[in-house]
Motif scaffolding. Structure first.
Motif, short mmCIF file in Angstrom:
data_model
loop_
_atom_site.label_atom_id
_atom_site.label_comp_id
_atom_site.label_asym_id
_atom_site.label_seq_id
_atom_site.Cartn_x
_atom_site.Cartn_y
_atom_site.Cartn_z
N VAL A 86 0.76 -1.32 -0.07
CA VAL A 86 -0.05 -0.07 -0.04
C VAL A 86 0.74 1.33 -0.12
CG1 VAL A 86 -2.00 -1.01 1.15
CG2 VAL A 86 -0.33 0.00 2.62
N GLY A 87 2.13 1.08 0.31
CA GLY A 87 2.90 2.16 0.24
C GLY A 87 3.56 2.62 1.83
N ASP A 94 -4.40 1.54 0.14
CA ASP A 94 -4.19 2.11 -1.31
C ASP A 94 -5.34 2.49 -1.71
OD1 ASP A 94 -4.15 2.30 -4.20
OD2 ASP A 94 -2.69 0.34 -4.25
N ASN A 97 -3.36 6.33 0.65
CA ASN A 97 -2.31 6.63 -0.22
C ASN A 97 -2.24 6.36 -1.64
OD1 ASN A 97 0.44 7.31 -0.60
ND2 ASN A 97 1.29 5.17 -0.61
N LYS A 98 -1.60 6.71 -2.42
CA LYS A 98 -1.54 6.61 -4.11
C LYS A 98 -2.71 7.62 -4.78
CE LYS A 98 0.48 2.01 -3.59
NZ LYS A 98 0.77 0.76 -4.39
N SER A 123 -7.71 -3.36 0.94
CA SER A 123 -6.71 -2.81 1.86
C SER A 123 -7.48 -1.85 2.79
CB SER A 123 -5.62 -1.94 0.93
OG SER A 123 -6.08 -1.03 0.41
N SER A 138 0.15 11.11 -1.31
CA SER A 138 0.87 10.29 -2.52
C SER A 138 2.33 10.46 -2.19
CB SER A 138 0.65 10.95 -4.09
OG SER A 138 1.62 10.20 -4.97
#
Ligand code: GDP
Ligand code: MG
Length: 173
Positions: free
Chosen positions: A19-20, A89, A121-122, A95, A151
């Motif tokens: 997911v970052g 994400d 995120n993203k 997620s 992001s």
């Protein structure tokens, strides 16, 4: 040297693999971004020192080494955290469900004292968005968490996330 006037907070990152989480920390602490997913080769935590409201603050930001993929993250990892950053994400509905499971577990084990930040995120992939921002914001409010859209790729919302979280922690200290 003396640690007088120095506050330490432990912040833990949780959320599904990919997911970052690592990207968010690397962007915040080192202002770097990698297109590649690193699952195993990172330190267990990074520290960031900031001055805020006349206070010297050290943030110990704990990242996973990818154990989330094996459902192997237990209370040992998060038990003495002051705050948790729960990342999903925005293109991946599953997620977001995973974040809701984490909220339940953290509230059950750590109670109301832990500061929770829920992060979508993203957002650079907005065209592929599957989790509406309004839904995530409403949910976050309902569980006493703050909400951010970020992001790591374009560096949107990340400074605000950590600043806001640290301000909340200072107010509680
Ligand atoms: P982690 O498993 O949660 O730690 O996720 P990573 O930080 O390793 O990131 C997983 C993948 O998503 C990598 O390929 C990153 O480059 C990518 N990624 C992370 N953040 C973003 C973002 O904000 N936008 C986009 N487009 N990709 C991202
Ligand atoms: Mg990672």
């Amino acid at each position: 040297g003396s640690n007088l006037g120095q506050l330490h907070f432990k912040i833990v990152l949780l959320g599904e693999g990919c997911v970052g989480k690592t990207s968010l920390v690397l962007r915040y602490v080192e202002d770097k971004f990698h297109e590649k997913h690193f699952s195993t080769i990172q330190a267990s935590f990074l520290t960031k020192k900031i001055n805020l409201e006349g206070q010297r603050v050290t943030l110990a930001i704990w990242d996973t080494a990818g154990q989330e993929r094996f459902h192997a993250l237990g209370p040992i990892y998060y038990r003495d955290s002051h705050a948790a950053i729960l990342v999903y994400d925005i293109t991946d509905q599953d997620s977001f469900v995973k974040v809701q499971n984490w909220v339940k577990e953290l509230r059950r084990i750590l109670g109301d004292k832990v500061v929770l930040a829920i992060v979508g995120n993203k957002i650079d992939l907005d065209k592929e968005r599957n989790v509406p921002a309004e839904e995530a914001l409403e949910y976050s409010k309902s569980v006493g968490a703050t909400h951010y859209q970020t992001s790591a790729k374009t560096n949107r919302g990340i400074e605000e996330l950590f600043l806001d979280l640290t301000q909340q922690l200072l107010r509680m200290a």
